[in-house]
Design an enzyme around this catalytic site. Structure first.
Site, PDB file in Angstrom:
ATOM      1  N   LYS A 118      -9.914   8.154   2.450  1.00 27.85           N
ATOM      2  CA  LYS A 118     -10.193   6.945   2.431  1.00 27.85           C
ATOM      3  C   LYS A 118     -11.680   6.572   2.307  1.00 27.85           C
ATOM      4  O   LYS A 118     -12.580   5.969   1.920  1.00 27.85           O
ATOM      5  CB  LYS A 118      -9.610   5.709   2.927  1.00 27.85           C
ATOM      6  CG  LYS A 118      -8.163   6.136   2.232  1.00 27.85           C
ATOM      7  CD  LYS A 118      -7.334   4.633   3.296  1.00 27.85           C
ATOM      8  CE  LYS A 118      -5.762   4.282   1.892  1.00 27.85           C
ATOM      9  NZ  LYS A 118      -4.698   5.670   2.701  1.00 27.85           N
ATOM     10  N   HIS A 162      -2.965   8.240   5.878  1.00 26.14           N
ATOM     11  CA  HIS A 162      -2.691   6.602   5.632  1.00 26.14           C
ATOM     12  C   HIS A 162      -4.773   6.423   6.139  1.00 26.14           C
ATOM     13  O   HIS A 162      -4.614   5.614   4.892  1.00 26.14           O
ATOM     14  CB  HIS A 162      -1.725   5.980   5.611  1.00 26.14           C
ATOM     15  CG  HIS A 162      -1.814   4.733   5.141  1.00 26.14           C
ATOM     16  ND1 HIS A 162      -2.167   4.491   3.744  1.00 26.14           N
ATOM     17  CD2 HIS A 162      -1.665   3.188   5.394  1.00 26.14           C
ATOM     18  CE1 HIS A 162      -2.025   3.258   3.474  1.00 26.14           C
ATOM     19  NE2 HIS A 162      -1.968   2.604   4.178  1.00 26.14           N
ATOM     20  N   HIS A 207      -9.934   2.299  -0.070  1.00 28.13           N
ATOM     21  CA  HIS A 207      -8.634   1.919  -0.218  1.00 28.13           C
ATOM     22  C   HIS A 207      -7.733   1.375  -0.915  1.00 28.13           C
ATOM     23  O   HIS A 207      -7.848   0.299  -1.188  1.00 28.13           O
ATOM     24  CB  HIS A 207      -7.994   1.712   1.061  1.00 28.13           C
ATOM     25  CG  HIS A 207      -6.331   1.000   1.585  1.00 28.13           C
ATOM     26  ND1 HIS A 207      -5.793   1.873   0.927  1.00 28.13           N
ATOM     27  CD2 HIS A 207      -6.170   0.409   2.545  1.00 28.13           C
ATOM     28  CE1 HIS A 207      -4.136   1.038   1.082  1.00 28.13           C
ATOM     29  NE2 HIS A 207      -5.101   0.348   2.372  1.00 28.13           N
ATOM     30  N   PHE A 250       2.392  -3.447   4.080  1.00 23.92           N
ATOM     31  CA  PHE A 250       2.358  -4.230   4.666  1.00 23.92           C
ATOM     32  C   PHE A 250       3.771  -4.890   4.708  1.00 23.92           C
ATOM     33  O   PHE A 250       4.357  -4.256   3.084  1.00 23.92           O
ATOM     34  CB  PHE A 250       1.992  -6.132   3.647  1.00 23.92           C
ATOM     35  CG  PHE A 250       0.647  -5.972   4.016  1.00 23.92           C
ATOM     36  CD1 PHE A 250       0.138  -7.056   3.126  1.00 23.92           C
ATOM     37  CD2 PHE A 250      -0.330  -5.250   4.791  1.00 23.92           C
ATOM     38  CE1 PHE A 250      -0.881  -7.198   3.994  1.00 23.92           C
ATOM     39  CE2 PHE A 250      -1.755  -5.722   5.433  1.00 23.92           C
ATOM     40  CZ  PHE A 250      -1.884  -6.770   5.225  1.00 23.92           C
ATOM     41  N   CYS A 266       0.916  -1.542   0.089  1.00 20.76           N
ATOM     42  CA  CYS A 266       0.297  -0.101  -0.046  1.00 20.76           C
ATOM     43  C   CYS A 266       1.056   1.339   0.003  1.00 20.76           C
ATOM     44  O   CYS A 266       0.157   2.354   0.195  1.00 20.76           O
ATOM     45  CB  CYS A 266      -1.108   0.136   1.573  1.00 20.76           C
ATOM     46  SG  CYS A 266      -2.328  -1.424   1.141  1.00 20.76           S
ATOM     47  N   GLU A 322      -0.544   5.204  13.547  1.00 15.34           N
ATOM     48  CA  GLU A 322      -0.575   6.736  12.483  1.00 15.34           C
ATOM     49  C   GLU A 322      -0.285   8.057  13.462  1.00 15.34           C
ATOM     50  O   GLU A 322       0.347   9.057  13.630  1.00 15.34           O
ATOM     51  CB  GLU A 322      -1.022   6.543  11.285  1.00 15.34           C
ATOM     52  CG  GLU A 322      -1.215   7.954  10.260  1.00 15.34           C
ATOM     53  CD  GLU A 322      -1.175   7.125   8.898  1.00 15.34           C
ATOM     54  OE1 GLU A 322      -2.784   6.992   9.155  1.00 15.34           O
ATOM     55  OE2 GLU A 322      -1.671   8.744   7.820  1.00 15.34           O
TER      56      GLU A 322
END
Lengths: 281, 408
Positions: free
Chosen positions: B331, B302, B336, B394, B165, B313
């Site tokens: 998002k 994010h 996403h 990831f 991502c 975050e």
């Protein structure tokens, strides 16, 4: 030729058929010993905890093993060195298993298998294993993945003035994908490189490279010039059929050249593109 | 650290479930309206909301590039046709020369849907994949950049950055280095990810999918809403302004001024609990731009709406910015977009700068007291000079981008 990037190669890691590590490979690549095809052997990644060591796929093991070799011969600390991981295929076996599982009417996917399907899996495991918070790039350029990785690593080294470990690796797909993408053998190459004239760049590198401008392909992806071939026909077949093995002519040149010797290589950057490199031993 | 090296953003465009092109993104953001809908993709029965782009299957690739036909590249093509981006790239290739333009794009899915569908059509006897399956044209991770470089006749370095991502954001960073190193003078950057079975069932197996529209920063947030998107930008080395540059009303120029990347070195699918890697990425972005935290006007998070991401975050953002900078995750509006998220949100950051808009974080009905950054629940208008965009993936990969707006 305008040389935009100049890098010094400090150390090398290698696992390929008949070339079990860089030290043993130098005898074959320099012509002192004959190349003999043999299945590769990948040492298990000792830095990973036992459970992870069992869970990771072959590509992770291969990438980590060649990275370990390169760092063993380098002054750059693994725990604080940026990395570039380049592969054209990632984990083909994992891809096959996932694709099969997804054909079921109600697919059940292993969470670990899904996590391990991202292209940057080796980068992730490596950073965890060595505790490295430096940046890491994972990239793909199909047959051009090694050259793309070399460009990314060299650019990073020169712009940020830091050492960079380039790790290129390839593991064949199982059937039925293999028929659509025939990669002949597994191969891993790792190079620790530094900016050529950096203040912390170690003296006496294995080679200093000036990476030139890519030469575009002609119609039908025909190369403008044929890339540098391997001396041994068997190794040249490996070079042509495994993307990570596009690094081999560079390694052979390093193994054969005498100190101070200069040479010009043309690496296969995929799709008929040539990457010229001027090297000094 | 090298000295700051701002790049001109000469053109940019994004296509998402909010619609095709920049005007569509802006219209939905201004209306505080999202584009998520219950999943009706193929035969997937999962109870989840997704951000599907309309009309992707109706897009036809140029005939000479037919082998690249797959959902991911059709989505790319749809996006490239918006906002004059196609013309901007062709103009850059003419001005700089084909070898002096690079292609750095991010994707995590590439055309893997084609392989998933091909597996449903294996030969019953031999198990072979159908003859019409084109591995290099669709599934292979490089397919996206290969398609784009051939489409524009670009001869400079071309590659795909594939780091889950964070892919779309990292593409900007790699391109910046290539231009700064003198390798090229311009780069087509961005990211494209498309809906497929692997990501839907995969995130479902990790129990990271919300059954409802995702609610970043909400106390009851419970997972992501997967989306597809294609977003592109044209980066060029510093130089005098030219007629036709993407400019605001005051002859402004938008720039990529900083990039920062890091690794968590913690876990493959969970973020560092204090967001240590995220914090490093933001600090490195600021350092690369020669900016201080106080210089940032808005942060596009994010903000995936997983319990762990938003918590980690927020810890990282608060450590760096001490609650002084408004934040939100868009998002909730567009979902996403995985490998494309960093690029889509970079374009949204650019739109924010150009329009003086800080977009609301939708679906946040109950604030989470554990999250301390000042979260925007409603749109706010203000002259913005510097905007940050975060993307984490990831493997513990983190990227942070900084854009600014100047009048030269």
């Amino acid at each position: 030729m305008t040389a935009a990037l100049r890098v010094a190669i400090e150390s090398i890691g290698l696992i390929a058929p008949g070339l079990p590590d860089w030290t043993q490979a130098t005898a074959v690549l320099s012509g002192r010993a004959r190349w003999q095809d043999a299945p590769i052997a990948i040492p298990p990644p000792q830095r990973l905890p036992p459970a992870e060591r069992r869970r990771v796929g072959l590509p992770v093991k291969l990438a980590m093993a060649v990275a370990e070799q390169a760092f063993a011969g380098s002054s750059a600390p693994a725990a604080d060195t940026a990395t570039v991981f380049a592969s054209s295929s990632g984990d083909g076996d994992n891809c096959h298993q996932l694709s099969e599982a997804l054909t079921a009417a109600e697919p059940i996917i292993s969470p670990t298998r899904f996590t391990n399907s991202v292209h940057n899996v080796p980068a992730g495991y490596w950073s965890i294993a060595v505790g490295c918070r430096a940046m890491s790039t994972s990239l793909c350029a199909h047959d051009g993945s090694f050259c793309a990785g070399l460009i990314e690593a060299a650019t990073l080294a020169c712009v940020d003035q830091v050492p960079v470990a380039l790790v290129a690796f390839e593991v064949p797909y199982p059937e039925p994908i293999r028929a659509s993408r025939p990669i002949e053998a597994a191969c891993g190459v790792a190079i620790v490189l530094w900016p050529a004239d950096g203040p912390r760049t170690p003296g006496a590198p294995l080679a200093t490279l000036s990476i030139g401008t890519r030469q575009p392909a002609g119609p039908g992806d025909a190369p403008a010039v044929e890339p540098t071939a391997m001396t041994d026909a068997g190794l040249d077949a490996l070079r042509r059929t495994t993307p990570a093995a596009h690094a081999l002519p560079l390694l052979e040149w390093i193994a054969r050249a005498t100190p101070g010797e200069r040479g010009r290589l043309v690496l296969d950057a995929g799709h008929g593109i040539d990457l010229p490199i001027d090297a000094v031993r | 650290m090298p000295t700051p090296y701002p790049l001109r953003v000469s053109a940019f465009t994004a296509t998402s479930c909010l619609g095709p092109g920049n005007a569509a993104q802006l219209a939905r953001l201004r209306a505080q309206a999202g584009g998520l809908a219950p999943c009706r993709f193929l035969d997937v029965p999962l109870k989840t909301w997704v951000g599907e782009v309309a009309g992707v299957d109706e897009v036809a690739l140029p005939a000479p590039l037919a082998r690249y036909d797959c959902r991911n590249n059709r989505l790319a093509e749809l996006a490239l046709r918006q906002d004059g981006f196609d013309d901007a790239v062709r103009d850059a290739v003419r001005r700089h020369g084909p070898a002096r333009v690079a292609v750095f794009l991010g994707t995590s899915t590439s055309g893997m849907l084609e392989m998933e569908l091909a597996y449903r059509r294996r030969d019953p006897d031999s198990g072979a994949l159908p003859a019409d399956f084109d591995y290099a044209g669709s599934h292979n991770t490089f397919s996206l950049s290969d398609y784009v470089r051939r489409r524009f006749g670009i001869d400079g370095p071309a590659m795909v950055i594939s780091a889950a991502c964070a892919s779309g954001a990292k593409a900007f960073a790699s391109a910046r280095r290539a231009i700064q190193a003198g390798l090229v003078d311009a780069a087509v950057v961005g990211g494209v990810d498309s809906l497929c079975l692997t990501t839907l069932y995969g995130f479902n197996s990790l129990e990271l999918l919300s059954p409802d529209p995702c609610r970043p920063y909400d106390a009851r947030r419970d997972g992501i809403s997967i989306a597809e998107a294609a977003a592109f930008a044209l980066l060029e080395r510093p130089g005098p302004a030219r007629a036709g540059d993407d400019e605001g009303s005051g002859g402004e120029v938008l720039r990529l001024v900083g990039t920062g990347e890091s690794s968590d070195a913690h876990h493959m699918s969970s973020p560092h609990p204090e967001g240590l890697g995220a914090r490093l990425a933001m600090e490195r972005a600021l350092a690369s731009a020669g900016l201080a935290p106080a210089d940032v006007d808005y942060i596009n998070l994010h903000g995936t709406a997983t319990p762990s991401n938003d918590l980690a975050e927020d810890a990282a953002v608060h450590a760096v910015f001490e609650g002084r900078v408004p934040v939100s995750s868009t998002k909730a509006a567009h979902g996403h977009a995985l490998g494309a998220a960093g690029a889509l949100e970079a374009v949204i950051a650019l739109l924010c700068l150009r329009e003086g808009l800080m977009p609301a974080g939708l679906n946040r009905d109950e604030p989470d007291p554990a999250l301390r950054s000042p979260y925007l629940s409603a749109n706010r208008s203000a002259a913005l000079d510097v905007v940050m965009s975060n993307s984490f993936g990831f493997g513990g990969v983190n990227a942070s981008l900084l854009f600014d707006r100047i009048t030269p």
